[in-house]
Design an enzyme around this catalytic site. Structure first.
Site, PDB file in Angstrom:
ATOM      1  N   HIS A 133      -3.445  -5.734   1.057  1.00 40.08           N
ATOM      2  CA  HIS A 133      -2.793  -5.912   2.363  1.00 40.08           C
ATOM      3  C   HIS A 133      -2.736  -7.382   2.782  1.00 40.08           C
ATOM      4  CE1 HIS A 133      -2.530  -1.694   3.692  1.00 40.08           C
ATOM      5  NE2 HIS A 133      -3.603  -1.514   2.952  1.00 40.08           N
ATOM      6  N   GLU A 185      -0.968  -8.643   5.052  1.00 43.39           N
ATOM      7  CA  GLU A 185      -0.818  -8.719   6.518  1.00 43.39           C
ATOM      8  C   GLU A 185      -2.157  -8.601   7.237  1.00 43.39           C
ATOM      9  OE1 GLU A 185      -0.276  -6.107   4.729  1.00 43.39           O
ATOM     10  OE2 GLU A 185      -0.890  -4.312   5.838  1.00 43.39           O
ATOM     11  N   CYS A 196       0.831  -1.198   0.000  1.00 45.09           N
ATOM     12  CA  CYS A 196       0.000   0.000   0.000  1.00 45.09           C
ATOM     13  C   CYS A 196       0.873   1.258   0.000  1.00 45.09           C
ATOM     14  CB  CYS A 196      -0.985  -0.052   1.166  1.00 45.09           C
ATOM     15  SG  CYS A 196      -2.375   1.081   0.969  1.00 45.09           S
TER      16      CYS A 196
END
Lengths: 79, 220
Positions: free
Chosen positions: B195, B197, B87
């Protein structure tokens, strides 16, 4: 000394914000607008009075930080 | 593998990155403030997390990419060590010149926050080796400036070299050729807008990001 830097999107780079501005102007009846491109104006106050040195250093600032050569070009005005 | 997460003023995914790395490796990564000029001794993997560094002023990632820690990251990447930018981290890596192209304002002008459908275009990278080629994943996105741009020659080149790693199933932001994630030519630096994560635990609503960290960090 003052430097005025105009940062533009390069031709061919899609500018959705400019397109939205043109659309809004059309909605307001300004049919003569055929395109809008949105850029930035950055003003710097500088010490020193040598225009050549100032232009060289501002040019460096533009290529190192103030513009992204992948998508933008710029012009510098000193006054 | 010893890891470091870089923290800028305005980073907001640094703790998610930390937790994902810890979950997969069992070790806490070092959290490195952007004003440091050296990475911790023995750092192998660097993650540049998402967020809104410097409030996205000037251009997303522009100021962060000129911060004190960046020369150390560029030098580390040049040794062939893995670097992942997610990002805002992807924006920072393109601004620093580690990755080709640029991330521009979303074509629809709106901030998009949703679960994105991704396709693994290249499973033959150190970031994606645990996925099947062509696998479809659901990974969250949350950005205003994720519209990947590069000139046609660059796009042809990165496609030809297998540097396009992830593509959107339903392009949410106008990205050229539906590109969601790319590597550099050497394949050791990757940037992606989605994302991973935020998709490593069942409580996240999905775990499709887990294999990325497992591919990279070498455990299961």
């Amino acid at each position: 000394m003052k430097a005025k830097i105009h940062v533009y999107l390069k031709p061919g780079v899609l500018d959705p914000q400019g397109a939205a501005v043109a659309g809004a102007l059309h909605n307001m009846g300004y049919d003569e607008v055929t395109a809008a491109r949105q850029g930035k104006l950055i003003e710097l106050d500088l010490t020193g009075d040598d225009a050549d040195t100032a232009r060289k250093r501002v040019d460096e600032m533009c290529s190192k930080l103030l513009s992204n050569p992948v998508i933008e070009s710029y012009s510098i005005e000193l006054e | 593998m010893k890891s470091a997460v870089i923290v800028f003023p305005g980073s907001n995914c640094d703790r998610d990155a930390h937790d994902a790395i810890e979950k997969v490796t069992g070790h806490k990564p070092a959290m490195v403030w952007h004003q440091e000029s050296d990475l911790p001794e023995g750092t192998e993997f660097i993650m540049v997390p998402g967020g809104f560094s410097y409030g996205d002023y000037l251009r997303c990632g522009a100021m962060a990419s000129r911060s004190a820690i960046m020369p150390a990251i560029v030098a580390h990447a040049a040794t062939g060590a893995p670097v992942l930018g997610v990002c805002n981290g992807f924006q920072i890596l393109t601004e620093s010149g580690l990755l080709p192209g640029a991330l521009m304002r979303n074509a629809g002008l709106k901030f998009v926050c949703e679960k994105a459908k991704l396709k693994v275009e290249n499973a033959n990278t150190r970031f994606t080796s645990h996925y099947e080629g062509g696998a479809e994943l659901i990974v969250p996105i949350a950005h205003h400036d994720g519209n990947y741009f590069a000139d046609a020659d660059t796009l042809d080149r990165i496609e030809g070299e297998g540097q396009v790693v992830f593509r959107y199933g339903n392009n949410p932001n106008g990205s050229a050729r539906d590109i969601a994630g790319i590597t550099n030519e050497q394949g050791n630096v990757m940037g992606m807008m989605p994302h991973p994560e935020r998709a490593v635990d069942a409580n996240h609503g999905g775990t499709d990001g887990l294999k990325l960290f497992e591919s990279l960090l070498g455990s299961a």
